[in-house]
Design a protein around this motif. Sequence first.
Motif, short mmCIF file in Angstrom:
data_model
loop_
_atom_site.label_atom_id
_atom_site.label_comp_id
_atom_site.label_asym_id
_atom_site.label_seq_id
_atom_site.Cartn_x
_atom_site.Cartn_y
_atom_site.Cartn_z
N PRO A 280 0.72 -1.13 0.05
CA PRO A 280 -0.06 -0.03 0.07
C PRO A 280 0.75 1.29 -0.02
N ARG A 281 0.26 2.31 -0.23
CA ARG A 281 0.97 3.69 -0.08
C ARG A 281 1.53 3.70 1.29
N LEU A 282 2.98 3.94 1.13
CA LEU A 282 3.71 4.13 2.54
C LEU A 282 3.77 5.49 2.96
N ILE A 283 3.95 6.00 4.10
CA ILE A 283 4.10 7.36 4.41
C ILE A 283 5.22 7.64 5.61
N ALA A 284 6.02 8.40 5.25
CA ALA A 284 7.10 8.52 6.08
C ALA A 284 7.03 9.90 6.82
N PHE A 285 7.44 10.33 8.08
CA PHE A 285 7.20 11.58 8.70
C PHE A 285 8.52 11.83 9.35
N THR A 286 8.66 13.31 9.07
CA THR A 286 9.78 14.01 9.52
C THR A 286 9.61 15.44 9.91
N SER A 287 10.58 15.95 10.54
CA SER A 287 10.19 17.44 10.85
C SER A 287 10.45 18.33 9.66
N VAL A 308 6.56 11.97 1.98
CA VAL A 308 7.30 12.19 3.28
C VAL A 308 6.58 13.51 3.80
N ILE A 309 5.74 13.47 4.92
CA ILE A 309 5.11 14.32 5.42
C ILE A 309 6.03 15.07 6.46
N LEU A 310 6.08 16.66 6.26
CA LEU A 310 7.08 17.30 7.11
C LEU A 310 6.09 17.81 8.29
N ILE A 311 6.46 17.45 9.22
CA ILE A 311 5.87 17.83 10.68
C ILE A 311 6.47 19.40 11.01
N LYS A 312 5.43 20.00 11.55
CA LYS A 312 5.52 21.39 12.12
C LYS A 312 6.74 21.28 13.25
N CYS A 313 7.31 22.25 13.23
CA CYS A 313 8.36 22.62 14.52
C CYS A 313 7.96 23.76 15.30
N ASP A 314 8.53 23.60 16.35
CA ASP A 314 8.38 24.88 17.47
C ASP A 314 9.21 26.08 16.90
N GLU A 315 9.34 27.10 17.88
CA GLU A 315 10.14 28.22 17.29
C GLU A 315 11.66 27.80 17.62
N ARG A 316 11.76 26.82 18.28
CA ARG A 316 13.08 26.33 18.40
C ARG A 316 13.69 25.31 17.33
N VAL A 337 -0.37 4.12 4.72
CA VAL A 337 0.38 3.27 5.95
C VAL A 337 1.44 4.17 6.19
N PRO A 338 1.44 4.61 7.54
CA PRO A 338 2.80 5.39 8.10
C PRO A 338 3.53 4.10 8.61
N PHE A 339 4.85 4.16 7.81
CA PHE A 339 5.72 2.95 8.15
C PHE A 339 7.01 3.68 8.82
N LEU A 340 7.42 4.87 8.83
CA LEU A 340 8.48 5.46 9.49
C LEU A 340 8.31 6.86 10.03
N VAL A 341 8.85 7.12 11.30
CA VAL A 341 8.91 8.42 11.74
C VAL A 341 10.63 8.75 12.04
N SER A 342 10.95 9.69 11.24
CA SER A 342 12.42 10.00 11.58
C SER A 342 12.45 11.35 12.22
N ALA A 343 12.85 11.21 13.53
CA ALA A 343 13.19 12.38 14.48
C ALA A 343 14.50 12.70 14.25
N THR A 344 14.71 13.82 14.41
CA THR A 344 16.14 14.34 14.32
C THR A 344 16.91 14.88 15.69
N ALA A 345 17.98 14.59 16.08
CA ALA A 345 18.72 14.46 17.23
C ALA A 345 19.93 15.69 16.81
N GLY A 346 19.65 17.04 16.76
CA GLY A 346 20.46 17.76 16.17
C GLY A 346 20.22 18.15 14.74
N THR A 347 19.34 19.21 14.54
CA THR A 347 19.14 19.55 13.18
C THR A 347 20.24 20.40 12.55
#
Lengths: 594, 594
Positions: A280-287, A308-316, A337-347
């Motif tokens: 199915p259509r796969l969706i990834a999420f990252t900021s 690849v869905i870009l998630i909102k960031c706060d002001e920081r 189908v959401p299959f991956l969230v890529s969080a960033t540690a140190g943008t």
Amino acid sequence: MILPISPSVSQLANPNAGQTQLYPVHTSRAWCQVAQKFTGGIGNKLCGECPARAGEGVEHGRSVASGSRGGNVTFSPPHPRQRSRGFLAGVGQGRGSRDRRRLTNLLPACDGERPTLAFLQDVMDILLQYVVKSFDRSTKVIDFHYPNELLQEYNWELADQPQNLEEILMHCQTTLKYAIKTGHPRYFNQLSTGLDMVGLAADWLTSTANTNMFTYEIAPVFVLLEYVTLKKMREIIGWPGGSGDGIFSPGGAISNMYAMLIARFKMFPEVKEKGMAAVPRLIAFTSEHSHFSLKKGAAALGIGTDSVILIKCDERGKMVPSDLERRILEAKQKGFVPFLVSATAGTTVYGAFDPLLAVADICKKYKIWMHVDAAWGGGLLMSRKHKWKLSGVERANSVTWNPHKMMGVPLQCSALLVREEGLMQSCNQMHASYLFQQDKHYDLSYDTGDKALQCGRHVDVFKLWLMWRAKGTTGFEAHIDKCLELAEYLYNIIKNREGYEMVFDGKPQHTNVCFWYVPPSLRVLEDNEERMNRLSKVAPVIKARMMEYGTTMVSYQPLGDKVNFFRMVISNPAATHQDIDFLIEEIERLGQDL
Amino acid sequence: MILPISPSVSQLANPNAGQTQLYPVHTSRAWCQVAQKFTGGIGNKLCGECPARAGEGVEHGRSVASGSRGGNVTFSPPHPRQRSRGFLAGVGQGRGSRDRRRLTNLLPACDGERPTLAFLQDVMDILLQYVVKSFDRSTKVIDFHYPNELLQEYNWELADQPQNLEEILMHCQTTLKYAIKTGHPRYFNQLSTGLDMVGLAADWLTSTANTNMFTYEIAPVFVLLEYVTLKKMREIIGWPGGSGDGIFSPGGAISNMYAMLIARFKMFPEVKEKGMAAVPRLIAFTSEHSHFSLKKGAAALGIGTDSVILIKCDERGKMVPSDLERRILEAKQKGFVPFLVSATAGTTVYGAFDPLLAVADICKKYKIWMHVDAAWGGGLLMSRKHKWKLSGVERANSVTWNPHKMMGVPLQCSALLVREEGLMQSCNQMHASYLFQQDKHYDLSYDTGDKALQCGRHVDVFKLWLMWRAKGTTGFEAHIDKCLELAEYLYNIIKNREGYEMVFDGKPQHTNVCFWYVPPSLRVLEDNEERMNRLSKVAPVIKARMMEYGTTMVSYQPLGDKVNFFRMVISNPAATHQDIDFLIEEIERLGQDL
């Protein structure tokens, strides 16, 4: 208002900086004498083909002073006039020098030992000179030339006929003359800066060993060191007993692509044979502040950047977990189908750390692979003071961590760590029977090549391993703590200083300090479009001038609705408080008239 | 019948080969004295932070004999007893030696210049010793240990606390002791063998420059050299004026993946945003003897391995064009879209060259992207005598060519060449504004990073460029011709020799010579399953014994219905006719009792 950049500025600033350095000939000559002794009779064994010539070894190579076989060795430095003509000029002098000039006299040629040692030592002299200059604040970071100038300044073309070794040495000198000194204490341009001496030594050794990571058979030590080092990194991430899997890959972008590839395979193993058509259509999420490699990977893997869905960031610059959850639900409602969230540690720009614990909760709730792109921030795991910023990383399914960034390991050194063992192998193996023979006489679990996307793979682990032995974890910790302290020092100076505006409020979490320098002429303007327009041109001009003068380098970029601002990052072990002071002074010197 | 392999064989064969070599201390001491002079006053400029200590430079580092500032330099070698304890033992002696042991005294530390130069020169001594030994036929190719033995033999673990520089030097020695000598004249195990001295020097320089290929800004020379070198390679392929595009990638597998990625994008540019869901089922074609990276790439790109159709080969391992056309038609009949044919120029096992002209005709007829995987065979383009084997390569849309294989460039050096300019950029670019700023002050066409899959990219071009300057095209040609001549020499010896069977008939087209060694006990057997079964075990045992003795290394594998056979390849510039003779004798010595 904006001054034109003249190519001649660099000459005005430092008229001598661009000159080719002349090297005395006697360093390698002395060495050569001694080398002859310590390699002993090996030369005689070298030439199975031409025993008649084997004894002639001592006649070849550079002219050697008499007495080189005795206890004390004496040699004369070249005549002053000879020296003034420089190393390369001096090479042609003396007995045997014609031979030495020729490439074909080097190993594996018969009697090639001494010319080879002399040549390599000559190269080494050039490199050591460069190393020393790299740390010298009185030298330029870069001797900048425009591409067309540089193309014309020297003959870089490839030809049918060989060149002699003197010309080769000249090319080495010229290449370094125009190179950027990435180890210079005032080079802040990239996330990877600095030049670690043990790392450098290890990289030289890696080049000398010249092998390939695909099997234990041809890289026994390096394969074991990769095993040991990745295990240690997983321990530090917090996976019990350091269990799991991993690989050193050619850079963070590829590491992130691996994560995406493995996450997809874990959920839909049939994709390996059937392709994306079968899933199915796969969706990834990252900021929205995440690294562009997530989109690049999605494009390559046939997922598509729209997925690849870009998630909102706060002001920081931190990912907003509620927005992540909202977008996950939205995708599911559409039947994706959401299959991956890529969080960033140190943008990359702000140095922000996504809230990993909150992200982990969401990933757990919706059964999504959690990847942490800690390419830039992973180094903070080595610091007891700062590792809390990555709290929750232990709940990730995979982690990208580039020791070549914050930990100062020479390029390239990027690791992908995976919590589940065996998945990389299942995902990528193709059972090439000519490489991964199943009837070898040793434990095949050390033949790690089939879990890689690559076939041949460069040895990237040794420099990290050797640096780790040299520094210990505590040494990396001290380096990280120092760089973060320097960033805070910079922040404290400029946050209330006239002419500076911070891009975001508050103490930096990483070493990224983002700011605008506002020249006096702009300070009086109202905050309107014209001011923004003019402000957007300030950083590029100051940066161009920095490069022209060659005094320092720092990056700038726009981000979202924010016009060009400086992004200062500190990963360079050579940087001091004085270098930070210098940077501020230099920005003001170069920007005050804008 | 099959003898068990004992770990102690290696000790029996060469009881001294495994011993750690001891290095005299005086080489670097002499050098260090001189270094002090040639770096002149730079040390004094290094330490902006601690001017009070700057003058102390000469006090630090190793003990230095007096008189080092004068014209003639005299130094004493260490006392014989000291020397007999070896280099590392000697380091701790003398004034100032405590300082030298500490990592924290190296640059960028204040007064770090001399300890740094001494340390790096010590490393260099170890490396040069290894280089010389690599070419020495009396040394082992490998000092083999099983993985568990090697893990236990030495402490490889990473710890919290730092180690001193003597320990670091010891690690370098130990690592090289167990390393495989890939430059050894009798190392034939992989497609990449040999150790080129200019290539090695260039790789050391690359490490020292420690930069990244993504922008001209931080790699001005290397970016230009990539431009120059890729253009030259395209000229040699035969594209008019060397026009087109390309990149150095981390190995042939990634280069092939690039080709697949670009071919797909060319046909369906929407795949970048929409993914594979938006396009019909795509089919790639390659021969059954082709490299596994085609399937690996298809799996990664979401195409799926089922969509890679393996085309039949003739008995020499060349793709059969009629089968290719048949399978293309078959795919089209099913409604699938053939998008890529990957022909191989130099297959991994047989060294076969697919008929490129015939493949080109078919690709033209059906409008399919033609890729040539010349990772292994590309080098033959440098030879006027052998380049006809790649006739038709000029009609390809893309070509993989690994100079790190047949051309002897150190690992890694793989190029992907693309005929159409701009396609790589459109396919891969993500416009990261923090890296590829559009308002820089120089010609942005030299910022090539956005056409890569990687973000950071290692500098792989310099070693090829410098070797090319040193050898000229004619030097590469001579090397290629010599290796092919050696392969023919081997073929001529064994084709009619008792105990050998060729895997395929006729003179090898590349340096691959594929054969079975049939031990005397098997020669009398009928050609039945039992014989096949026993024959399949011969090569693995001989190979295991080769590694135990450390005398030579050559690869083996099964292929299709053919049981394990030796695949000899020659890319090593150090190899001679005598080494080929040795290989035959060694196989017979190690295999006669089987």
